[in-house]
Design a protein around this motif. Structure first.
Motif, PDB file in Angstrom:
ATOM      1  N   TYR A  48      37.964  39.669  41.946  1.00 48.96           N
ATOM      2  CA  TYR A  48      37.115  38.918  41.020  1.00 48.96           C
ATOM      3  C   TYR A  48      37.403  37.434  41.179  1.00 48.96           C
ATOM      4  CZ  TYR A  48      41.120  38.021  37.953  1.00 48.96           C
ATOM      5  OH  TYR A  48      42.316  37.587  37.447  1.00 48.96           O
ATOM      6  N   VAL A  49      36.457  36.627  40.741  1.00 51.86           N
ATOM      7  CA  VAL A  49      36.600  35.182  40.740  1.00 51.86           C
ATOM      8  C   VAL A  49      35.817  34.661  39.549  1.00 51.86           C
ATOM      9  CG1 VAL A  49      34.625  34.833  42.274  1.00 51.86           C
ATOM     10  CG2 VAL A  49      36.397  33.070  42.095  1.00 51.86           C
ATOM     11  N   GLU A  50      36.330  33.587  38.902  1.00 54.80           N
ATOM     12  CA  GLU A  50      35.729  33.099  37.677  1.00 54.80           C
ATOM     13  C   GLU A  50      35.284  31.652  37.825  1.00 54.80           C
ATOM     14  OE1 GLU A  50      38.537  33.557  34.546  1.00 54.80           O
ATOM     15  OE2 GLU A  50      38.248  35.734  34.365  1.00 54.80           O
ATOM     16  N   THR A  51      34.257  31.281  37.048  1.00 55.26           N
ATOM     17  CA  THR A  51      33.832  29.891  36.879  1.00 55.26           C
ATOM     18  C   THR A  51      33.926  29.580  35.386  1.00 55.26           C
ATOM     19  OG1 THR A  51      31.499  30.467  36.574  1.00 55.26           O
ATOM     20  CG2 THR A  51      32.268  30.133  38.843  1.00 55.26           C
ATOM     21  N   GLU A  52      33.378  28.478  34.965  1.00 59.96           N
ATOM     22  CA  GLU A  52      33.455  28.111  33.553  1.00 59.96           C
ATOM     23  C   GLU A  52      32.664  29.068  32.669  1.00 59.96           C
ATOM     24  OE1 GLU A  52      32.180  24.130  33.095  1.00 59.96           O
ATOM     25  OE2 GLU A  52      33.850  23.247  34.240  1.00 59.96           O
ATOM     26  N   ASN A  53      31.596  29.643  33.228  1.00 63.00           N
ATOM     27  CA  ASN A  53      30.689  30.435  32.391  1.00 63.00           C
ATOM     28  C   ASN A  53      30.686  31.927  32.722  1.00 63.00           C
ATOM     29  OD1 ASN A  53      29.700  28.084  31.048  1.00 63.00           O
ATOM     30  ND2 ASN A  53      28.409  27.675  32.857  1.00 63.00           N
ATOM     31  N   VAL A  54      30.870  32.296  33.978  1.00 62.30           N
ATOM     32  CA  VAL A  54      30.707  33.700  34.382  1.00 62.30           C
ATOM     33  C   VAL A  54      31.898  34.149  35.208  1.00 62.30           C
ATOM     34  CG1 VAL A  54      28.189  33.588  34.366  1.00 62.30           C
ATOM     35  CG2 VAL A  54      29.447  33.091  36.484  1.00 62.30           C
ATOM     36  N   ARG A  55      31.957  35.451  35.371  1.00 60.66           N
ATOM     37  CA  ARG A  55      32.976  36.068  36.224  1.00 60.66           C
ATOM     38  C   ARG A  55      32.262  36.923  37.270  1.00 60.66           C
ATOM     39  NH1 ARG A  55      35.977  39.694  32.802  1.00 60.66           N
ATOM     40  NH2 ARG A  55      37.317  37.935  32.232  1.00 60.66           N
ATOM     41  N   TYR A  56      32.706  36.821  38.527  1.00 58.16           N
ATOM     42  CA  TYR A  56      32.190  37.637  39.610  1.00 58.16           C
ATOM     43  C   TYR A  56      33.212  38.744  39.904  1.00 58.16           C
ATOM     44  CZ  TYR A  56      29.179  33.566  40.553  1.00 58.16           C
ATOM     45  OH  TYR A  56      28.296  32.537  40.447  1.00 58.16           O
ATOM     46  N   VAL A  57      32.800  39.992  39.761  1.00 54.22           N
ATOM     47  CA  VAL A  57      33.638  41.130  40.158  1.00 54.22           C
ATOM     48  C   VAL A  57      32.976  41.715  41.401  1.00 54.22           C
ATOM     49  CG1 VAL A  57      34.669  43.302  39.439  1.00 54.22           C
ATOM     50  CG2 VAL A  57      34.185  41.539  37.741  1.00 54.22           C
ATOM     51  N   TYR A  58      33.680  41.712  42.523  1.00 55.91           N
ATOM     52  CA  TYR A  58      33.005  42.014  43.789  1.00 55.91           C
ATOM     53  C   TYR A  58      33.831  42.962  44.638  1.00 55.91           C
ATOM     54  CZ  TYR A  58      36.282  38.642  45.831  1.00 55.91           C
ATOM     55  OH  TYR A  58      37.413  37.988  46.240  1.00 55.91           O
ATOM     56  N   GLN A  59      33.147  43.488  45.653  1.00 53.65           N
ATOM     57  CA  GLN A  59      33.791  44.366  46.648  1.00 53.65           C
ATOM     58  C   GLN A  59      33.058  44.210  47.966  1.00 53.65           C
ATOM     59  OE1 GLN A  59      34.310  48.468  45.536  1.00 53.65           O
ATOM     60  NE2 GLN A  59      34.407  49.172  47.643  1.00 53.65           N
ATOM     61  N   PRO A  60      33.767  43.834  49.047  1.00 53.17           N
ATOM     62  CA  PRO A  60      33.105  43.756  50.366  1.00 53.17           C
ATOM     63  C   PRO A  60      32.838  45.147  50.917  1.00 53.17           C
ATOM     64  CG  PRO A  60      35.439  43.234  50.563  1.00 53.17           C
ATOM     65  CD  PRO A  60      35.180  43.410  49.101  1.00 53.17           C
ATOM     66  N   MET A  61      31.667  45.332  51.496  1.00 51.87           N
ATOM     67  CA  MET A  61      31.275  46.617  52.101  1.00 51.87           C
ATOM     68  C   MET A  61      30.615  46.316  53.437  1.00 51.87           C
ATOM     69  SD  MET A  61      29.679  48.554  48.745  1.00 51.87           S
ATOM     70  CE  MET A  61      29.457  50.078  49.657  1.00 51.87           C
ATOM     71  N   GLN A  73      33.981  37.190  28.637  1.00 50.85           N
ATOM     72  CA  GLN A  73      34.524  38.027  27.598  1.00 50.85           C
ATOM     73  C   GLN A  73      34.421  39.515  27.928  1.00 50.85           C
ATOM     74  OE1 GLN A  73      32.152  35.583  26.895  1.00 50.85           O
ATOM     75  NE2 GLN A  73      33.791  34.116  26.402  1.00 50.85           N
ATOM     76  N   SER A  74      33.812  39.855  29.062  1.00 52.61           N
ATOM     77  CA  SER A  74      33.627  41.262  29.435  1.00 52.61           C
ATOM     78  C   SER A  74      34.963  41.899  29.783  1.00 52.61           C
ATOM     79  CB  SER A  74      32.673  41.371  30.622  1.00 52.61           C
ATOM     80  OG  SER A  74      32.530  42.701  31.023  1.00 52.61           O
ATOM     81  N   ASN A  75      35.087  43.199  29.506  1.00 52.12           N
ATOM     82  CA  ASN A  75      36.290  43.957  29.826  1.00 52.12           C
ATOM     83  C   ASN A  75      36.339  44.192  31.327  1.00 52.12           C
ATOM     84  OD1 ASN A  75      38.322  45.897  30.180  1.00 52.12           O
ATOM     85  ND2 ASN A  75      37.941  46.798  28.166  1.00 52.12           N
ATOM     86  N   ILE A  76      37.296  43.556  31.999  1.00 49.62           N
ATOM     87  CA  ILE A  76      37.328  43.634  33.460  1.00 49.62           C
ATOM     88  C   ILE A  76      37.661  45.032  33.948  1.00 49.62           C
ATOM     89  CG2 ILE A  76      39.751  42.940  33.666  1.00 49.62           C
ATOM     90  CD1 ILE A  76      38.870  41.336  36.176  1.00 49.62           C
ATOM     91  N   LEU A  77      38.411  45.822  33.168  1.00 50.62           N
ATOM     92  CA  LEU A  77      38.728  47.192  33.582  1.00 50.62           C
ATOM     93  C   LEU A  77      37.453  48.057  33.622  1.00 50.62           C
ATOM     94  CD1 LEU A  77      42.067  47.804  31.651  1.00 50.62           C
ATOM     95  CD2 LEU A  77      41.754  47.174  34.049  1.00 50.62           C
ATOM     96  N   GLU A  78      36.605  47.893  32.600  1.00 45.38           N
ATOM     97  CA  GLU A  78      35.334  48.617  32.609  1.00 45.38           C
ATOM     98  C   GLU A  78      34.441  48.131  33.743  1.00 45.38           C
ATOM     99  OE1 GLU A  78      33.442  48.376  28.863  1.00 45.38           O
ATOM    100  OE2 GLU A  78      34.986  49.517  27.784  1.00 45.38           O
ATOM    101  N   ASP A  79      34.491  46.816  34.007  1.00 44.62           N
ATOM    102  CA  ASP A  79      33.665  46.278  35.091  1.00 44.62           C
ATOM    103  C   ASP A  79      34.126  46.814  36.442  1.00 44.62           C
ATOM    104  OD1 ASP A  79      32.270  44.889  33.201  1.00 44.62           O
ATOM    105  OD2 ASP A  79      33.440  43.033  33.468  1.00 44.62           O
ATOM    106  N   LEU A  80      35.442  46.937  36.634  1.00 42.33           N
ATOM    107  CA  LEU A  80      35.951  47.498  37.884  1.00 42.33           C
ATOM    108  C   LEU A  80      35.550  48.962  38.038  1.00 42.33           C
ATOM    109  CD1 LEU A  80      39.528  45.939  38.006  1.00 42.33           C
ATOM    110  CD2 LEU A  80      37.590  45.389  39.499  1.00 42.33           C
ATOM    111  N   ASP A  81      35.546  49.709  36.931  1.00 38.96           N
ATOM    112  CA  ASP A  81      35.103  51.103  36.977  1.00 38.96           C
ATOM    113  C   ASP A  81      33.621  51.177  37.337  1.00 38.96           C
ATOM    114  OD1 ASP A  81      35.411  53.888  36.704  1.00 38.96           O
ATOM    115  OD2 ASP A  81      34.566  53.787  34.682  1.00 38.96           O
ATOM    116  N   THR A  82      32.827  50.275  36.747  1.00 43.56           N
ATOM    117  CA  THR A  82      31.405  50.222  37.085  1.00 43.56           C
ATOM    118  C   THR A  82      31.201  49.869  38.551  1.00 43.56           C
ATOM    119  OG1 THR A  82      30.901  49.527  34.826  1.00 43.56           O
ATOM    120  CG2 THR A  82      29.186  49.189  36.481  1.00 43.56           C
ATOM    121  N   LEU A  83      31.996  48.921  39.058  1.00 41.58           N
ATOM    122  CA  LEU A  83      31.878  48.509  40.452  1.00 41.58           C
ATOM    123  C   LEU A  83      32.223  49.648  41.396  1.00 41.58           C
ATOM    124  CD1 LEU A  83      31.318  46.031  42.281  1.00 41.58           C
ATOM    125  CD2 LEU A  83      33.785  45.634  42.289  1.00 41.58           C
TER     126      LEU A  83
END
Length: 535
Positions: A48-61, A73-83
């Motif tokens: 993941y990488v963050e800016t002032e306003n948003v967070r990018y949760v990513y995976q190279p494929m 403010q999003s739960n990063i653990l849930e976001d990783l599960d979604t990813l």
């Protein structure tokens, strides 16, 4: 605390697919995705990488990035599960993980993203469920397509009958102008024609024909509408009476052409035409087509079968007819050599004016009086020369068997139907009609080999197979309805046609009685169902 967007980008930051789950302008999402590659440092193992306003949760494929754009403010653990779930879904819908493959399956990926994420939150689903939800069809859409296709097919049939009527009028008017029927018209006023008229009446009376002076009449060979469609499609060879048209036929032809243009426009719009398309002495029978060969033979068998729902044969009856149509009276002085299957169960019966001894000894159909020709100009399907009947209690003679297994489980009734066709015939336009209880909505068809249609007005489910041959001698359908008595699904009605018959009746040759070359002839063969039920 939601996912703002789920996106797939190239390594250079080009947006390939992006699904937004909140109100967001196109300029903003494109700016966020364009800035993403610049924020990724080389050699870092972060997801993941963050800016002032948003967070990018990513995976190279391989050659792409799969990323979620969320608020901070999003739960990063849930976001990783979604990813992780999305990383399994993307290969399911795109075989190649490159720019070309992703763009080719963009819409499928968007639909899959919608099944995984709803209003920015992850749904509790698996990859298999996502695949299943995306493949599910809308019954309303399928029903609409079937109704639309039915309208198109009916309009095509109307157009064909109209075109055949116009062709018939042109041919008959051309023959009249050339004097092709002058000899027959002159003979009608001569005394010699009286003997033919008397023979005409004698054949009609012996065959039980109600029409006045037709030879054999249409009831001698009562073809159904299925046979009409068969004659329309059979090698371009139409079937019709050769009586000369009235003088007013020219005006009718002009009207037919205008109606033809109007129907063409309706056909283009997908409308269904239900009005009568042309004048006819029998309004329930479509307009017949003109004959093109001097002599035409038609062999038809009507099949009556009653099968028991628990197995076994209750009734099996085949009734066949061989009919003759002649254009020119001079071609009526003939003997007809026939061939058929050597089946002792088939019982033949000749027309009263046919030489029975000649038929019994040599399988030749000829008039008792060789000086009296077979009459010409027959309406309908011509003169019935020969009839036959076959009855059997052997279930192996049945061309198509139907097994229906309804069972009630909880608040649903599961109905499994299967057909099995014998190898003796290739069946065309097979329609299996299953009665249903009164339903507000179409039944839930789980599996079907072929097509199906729900007739809500008659509470009937119609299962259609266009052709049954060696590639599909058996098939099945399964559907679910609300709880109902199992006897509701009977009797099951079946209709089909075939170009082969049980008797294998055919004309081997014709022999002219006055010498010379035999006239050209054609023959048609058809097997149709008159009553075919599982009770």
């Amino acid at each position: 605390m939601v996912v703002l967007a789920a996106s797939v980008t190239s390594k250079s930051g080009k947006a390939l697919v992006s699904r937004q789950f909140v109100d967001m302008s196109r300029i903003r999402i494109e700016g966020l995705l364009a800035a993403f590659p610049k924020l990724i440092g080389s050699g870092k193992q972060h997801t993941y990488v963050e800016t002032e306003n948003v967070r990018y949760v990513y995976q190279p494929m391989e050659g792409i990035y799969l990323l979620l754009v969320t608020n901070k403010q999003s739960n990063i653990l849930e976001d990783l599960d979604t990813l992780r779930l999305l990383s399994k879904v993307v290969p399911e819908f795109s075989a190649s993980l490159d720019e070309e493959g992703i763009c080719k399956h963009a819409f499928e990926l968007i639909f899959a993203f919608d099944e995984v994420i709803s209003l920015g939150h992850k749904e509790n689903v698996t990859v298999a469920q996502v695949r299943q939800y995306c493949e599910m069809e809308s019954h309303e859409e399928r029903l609409h397509k079937l109704v639309l296709q039915s309208k198109i097919n009916e309009t095509k049939d109307v157009m064909k009958r109209k075109a055949n009527e116009i062709d018939k009028s042109k041919i008959e008017r051309g023959k009249l102008e050339k004097g092709g029927y002058s000899s027959l018209q002159s003979m009608s006023s001569m005394g010699s024609m009286g003997s033919i008229g008397r023979m005409d009446n004698s054949f009609s009376n012996d065959m039980g024909i109600s029409s006045g002076n037709t030879f054999g009449g249409s009831s001698g060979f009562g073809l159904t509408s299925d046979v009409d469609s068969f004659s329309t499609k059979s090698k371009g060879r139409p079937a019709a009476s050769v009586a000369a048209p009235a003088k007013g036929m020219g005006m009718k032809l002009g009207k037919s052409q205008r109606t033809n243009q109007f129907l063409e426009s309706l056909k283009a719009e997908g409308e269904m035409i239900v009005e009568d398309v042309g004048p006819s002495t029998n309004p329930t029978r479509p307009a017949a087509q003109p004959l093109t060969d001097p002599i035409t033979f038609t062999a038809e068998e009507k099949l009556n079968v009653t099968l028991k729902r628990d197995g076994g044969l209750s009734n099996f009856d085949v009734q066949g007819t061989l009919s003759l149509q002649i254009l020119n009276q001079d071609d009526g002085f003939i003997h007809v050599q026939i061939e058929s299957a050597n089946n002792p169960e088939i019982k033949f019966k000749t027309h009263p004016n046919i030489n029975k001894e000649l038929f019994s000894n040599e399988n030749i159909l000829g008039s008792k009086d060789p000086n009296r020709p077979f009459p010409a100009g027959q309406s309908g399907d011509g003169l019935g020369l020969l009839k036959w009947r076959m009855q059997s209690k052997d279930e192996s003679a049945v061309p198509l068997t139907i097994n229906c297994w309804p069972s009630v489980s909880g608040n649903e009734t599961y109905v499994s139907i299967e057909y099995e066709a014998s190898s003796m015939f290739d069946l065309q336009n097979v329609v299996i009609s299953v009665p249903l209880p009164a339903l507000r909505e179409a039944p839930n068809v789980r599996q079907v080999d072929g097509e199906w249609r729900f007739d809500s007005r008659n509470a009937m489910l119609e299962w259609t197979i266009l052709l049954i041959d060696n590639s599909n001698r058996s098939g099945s359908m399964e559907f679910v309805v609300p709880p109902a008595d199992t006897s509701v699904f009977f009797p099951i009605s079946v209709r089909f046609s075939a170009t082969s018959t049980f008797s294998s009746m055919k004309v081997a040759s014709i022999v002219p009685l006055k010498g010379g070359a035999p006239p050209k002839y054609s023959q048609r063969t058809q097997l149709v169902t008159e009553s075919y039920q599982v009770v």
